[in-house]
Design a protein around this motif. Sequence first.
Motif, PDB file in Angstrom:
ATOM      1  N   GLU A   1       0.828  -1.211   0.000  1.00 19.00           N
ATOM      2  CA  GLU A   1       0.000   0.000   0.000  1.00 19.00           C
ATOM      3  C   GLU A   1       0.861   1.260   0.000  1.00 19.00           C
ATOM      4  OE1 GLU A   1      -3.175   0.619  -0.343  1.00 19.00           O
ATOM      5  OE2 GLU A   1      -3.890  -1.440  -0.324  1.00 19.00           O
TER       6      GLU A   1
ATOM      7  N   LEU B   1       2.417   1.666  -3.501  1.00 16.92           N
ATOM      8  CA  LEU B   1       1.396   1.981  -4.492  1.00 16.92           C
ATOM      9  C   LEU B   1       0.871   3.404  -4.301  1.00 16.92           C
ATOM     10  CD1 LEU B   1      -0.130   0.757  -6.889  1.00 16.92           C
ATOM     11  CD2 LEU B   1      -1.882  -0.003  -5.295  1.00 16.92           C
ATOM     12  N   ASN B   2       0.618   3.807  -3.061  1.00 15.18           N
ATOM     13  CA  ASN B   2       0.135   5.161  -2.802  1.00 15.18           C
ATOM     14  C   ASN B   2       1.134   6.218  -3.241  1.00 15.18           C
ATOM     15  OD1 ASN B   2      -2.333   4.359  -1.792  1.00 15.18           O
ATOM     16  ND2 ASN B   2      -1.636   4.283   0.313  1.00 15.18           N
TER      17      ASN B   2
ATOM     18  N   VAL C   1       0.949   6.532  -7.004  1.00 18.06           N
ATOM     19  CA  VAL C   1      -0.247   7.265  -7.411  1.00 18.06           C
ATOM     20  C   VAL C   1      -0.076   8.752  -7.111  1.00 18.06           C
ATOM     21  CG1 VAL C   1      -2.707   7.607  -6.933  1.00 18.06           C
ATOM     22  CG2 VAL C   1      -1.814   5.290  -7.207  1.00 18.06           C
TER      23      VAL C   1
ATOM     24  N   VAL D   1       1.464   6.163 -11.592  1.00 21.38           N
ATOM     25  CA  VAL D   1       0.462   5.124 -11.816  1.00 21.38           C
ATOM     26  C   VAL D   1      -0.898   5.794 -11.644  1.00 21.38           C
ATOM     27  CG1 VAL D   1      -0.520   2.990 -10.890  1.00 21.38           C
ATOM     28  CG2 VAL D   1       1.943   3.262 -10.970  1.00 21.38           C
TER      29      VAL D   1
ATOM     30  N   LYS E   1      -5.091   6.005 -11.017  1.00 19.24           N
ATOM     31  CA  LYS E   1      -5.943   5.409  -9.996  1.00 19.24           C
ATOM     32  C   LYS E   1      -6.603   4.115 -10.476  1.00 19.24           C
ATOM     33  CE  LYS E   1      -9.587   6.581  -6.689  1.00 19.24           C
ATOM     34  NZ  LYS E   1      -9.803   5.197  -6.449  1.00 19.24           N
TER      35      LYS E   1
ATOM     36  N   ALA F   1      -4.096   1.383 -10.303  1.00 18.07           N
ATOM     37  CA  ALA F   1      -3.834   1.098  -8.891  1.00 18.07           C
ATOM     38  C   ALA F   1      -4.964   0.248  -8.299  1.00 18.07           C
ATOM     39  CB  ALA F   1      -3.667   2.393  -8.107  1.00 18.07           C
TER      40      ALA F   1
ATOM     41  N   SER G   1      -4.729  -3.292  -9.702  1.00 16.65           N
ATOM     42  CA  SER G   1      -3.601  -3.980  -9.085  1.00 16.65           C
ATOM     43  C   SER G   1      -3.922  -4.350  -7.634  1.00 16.65           C
ATOM     44  CB  SER G   1      -2.363  -3.083  -9.149  1.00 16.65           C
ATOM     45  OG  SER G   1      -1.271  -3.710  -8.532  1.00 16.65           O
ATOM     46  N   ARG G   2      -4.572  -3.432  -6.918  1.00 14.09           N
ATOM     47  CA  ARG G   2      -4.946  -3.661  -5.512  1.00 14.09           C
ATOM     48  C   ARG G   2      -5.879  -4.870  -5.410  1.00 14.09           C
ATOM     49  NH1 ARG G   2      -5.658   1.672  -4.372  1.00 14.09           N
ATOM     50  NH2 ARG G   2      -3.871   2.072  -3.075  1.00 14.09           N
TER      51      ARG G   2
END
Length: 196
Positions: free
Chosen positions: A18, A21-22, A25, A30, A32, A35, A38-39
């Motif tokens: 997380e 990834l955050n 973003v 990357v 949303k 993301a 992928s999440r």
Amino acid sequence: MTVEEVSNLYIRIAFQYESALNQLVDKGLVDKDLADKSRKTFYDSLDEEKLRISQKIGNHTEIMHRYIRGMICEDMVSLTELARQYSADSPGYVIQSWMRSRNTLEFLRQWENDMNEEFDDKVCEELIHQAHTTSLTVTPSLWIRRTHAVGMRVKQGKGGGVRAYPEIAADFLLWLDPAERLALVRLAQKGKSGGK
């Protein structure tokens, strides 16, 4: 592994995922939608692994191997764009600086050994030794060419750069950003002490 150890492992994996990834973003590297996709894949694969654990399958290495293999990694993360945040003029030099560290090369080696059956570990060992006993500079292209690594890709020319799988990009990001690294260390320490 005990149930508590498995639970702590998943918490650490999810936090690192997380966090990386955050940041991607937030920096606009990357979007949303990607993301979110992928999440979903990531958490679905963790749920599947939890089921397998309950069926007495796997150790820590196998768990990591299975969920990483299941992730969608066609959209590799641009290390060049991450590096450009810290050095707009020479992002390639920032990546080379990261690859000068023996710890980085050992991390990449571990990732490749876990994920890539074609990886040449013997050549990797020689390359690590050469890098620390001579003036050899290990670049992503050299690493890929000599060891048959697949964790990073290099594209030359306009629009080119170095791209890597999310776990490798997360390691690079932690190297670039001491605050993120400290947050991860604190979380791991908190997990070891039972949340105290």
